[in-house]
Design an enzyme around this catalytic site. Sequence first.
Site, PDB file in Angstrom:
ATOM      1  N   TYR A  20      -1.447  11.203   1.839  1.00 51.96           N
ATOM      2  CA  TYR A  20      -2.246  11.603   0.654  1.00 51.96           C
ATOM      3  C   TYR A  20      -2.187  13.234   0.240  1.00 51.96           C
ATOM      4  O   TYR A  20      -2.204  13.595  -0.896  1.00 51.96           O
ATOM      5  CB  TYR A  20      -3.504  11.302   1.027  1.00 51.96           C
ATOM      6  N   HIS A  39      -7.430  -6.595  -0.290  1.00 46.47           N
ATOM      7  CA  HIS A  39      -6.458  -5.618  -0.267  1.00 46.47           C
ATOM      8  C   HIS A  39      -5.201  -5.864   0.705  1.00 46.47           C
ATOM      9  O   HIS A  39      -4.156  -5.807   0.591  1.00 46.47           O
ATOM     10  CB  HIS A  39      -6.917  -4.070  -0.049  1.00 46.47           C
ATOM     11  N   ASP A  63       0.633  -1.016  -0.003  1.00 46.45           N
ATOM     12  CA  ASP A  63       0.060  -0.025   0.012  1.00 46.45           C
ATOM     13  C   ASP A  63       0.886   1.139  -0.155  1.00 46.45           C
ATOM     14  O   ASP A  63       1.803   1.389  -0.905  1.00 46.45           O
ATOM     15  CB  ASP A  63      -0.840  -0.109   1.183  1.00 46.45           C
ATOM     16  N   TYR A  85     -11.616   8.625  -2.719  1.00 49.31           N
ATOM     17  CA  TYR A  85     -10.982   8.571  -1.121  1.00 49.31           C
ATOM     18  C   TYR A  85      -9.706   9.545  -1.230  1.00 49.31           C
ATOM     19  O   TYR A  85      -9.751  10.309  -0.370  1.00 49.31           O
ATOM     20  CB  TYR A  85     -10.816   7.408  -0.699  1.00 49.31           C
TER      21      TYR A  85
END
Length: 318
Positions: free
Chosen positions: A232, A297, A101, A150
């Site tokens: 992010y 995931h 990830d 997201y």
Amino acid sequence: MEGVAHRTVEVNGIKMHIAEKGEGPVVLFLHGFPELWYSWRHQILTLSSRGYHAIAPDLRGYGDTEAPASISSYTCFHIVGDIVALIDLLGVDQVFLVAHDWGAIIGWYLCMFRPHRVKAYVCLSVPFRHRNPKVKPLDAMRALYGDDYYVCRFQKPDEMEAQMAQVGTEYVLKNILTTRKPGPPMFPKGKYGSGFNPDMTNSLPSWLSEDDLAYYVSRYEKTGFTGPLNYYRNANSNWELTAAWSGVKVQVPVKFITGELDMVYTSLNIKEYIHGGGFKQDVPNLEEVIVQKDVAHFNSQEAAEEISNYIYEFIKKF
């Protein structure tokens, strides 16, 4: 987690918590969101028992590692700087890298910036994505998925934290960790809503115990989500900072593993890139791609034994 040692080290101007076990060549594990060193608990035990020094840090902003306040302290240069400093501290020239990830994204940056420090890379979930010099990542994501995607929803400081606080830390973590919904995660505007997992049940999957969840919750209740969300919030900054690496190919030997239900793998254009030659073009030493049947995931936890074996079979060749 018997025999796993914990210590705090100084790297790149911050205090970093690491968990480690075993002796031998170093296998460095980088976790993703919303995870911790703990996501590698099974692999630490397996690899350390097979003659490796397994090390998993809490990344900057996570768990028991320091969390600088400013958004600008979470660029790819900061995070990779932490990892390089950790490798230096361990006194080794090279490590075997295993990452998932957001950790996988940091892993790709490490392989771009300092390839000679990585002997081989086992990457989970997130393939390499070459830099598009013409389009900023957030603009590309909005064009592809809309404002409810997201990553777009995570951008505004404090907004997502407030919405997560309304449903509570345990709900957020359980909701994300247990999702098996393919495709890009979308959040309706104005609330956390059902988040990543509209089909969340009360019961936990077999691979995530109440104790496991409680450990994650205890750490996130202490630190909150701001540090992790700041990764992010640097999407466009990272794009600007890495202009000099446009067109660079990753030359490190790589094995890529994902689940067939993974939210990244099942997003737009990703399968085509992985299987259609684009991935191999960008990563010439991509040796193998494995798609795990009926796995979602968080494959290092859901299919822990299988992942441990895949890692071992790959790195023992070097």
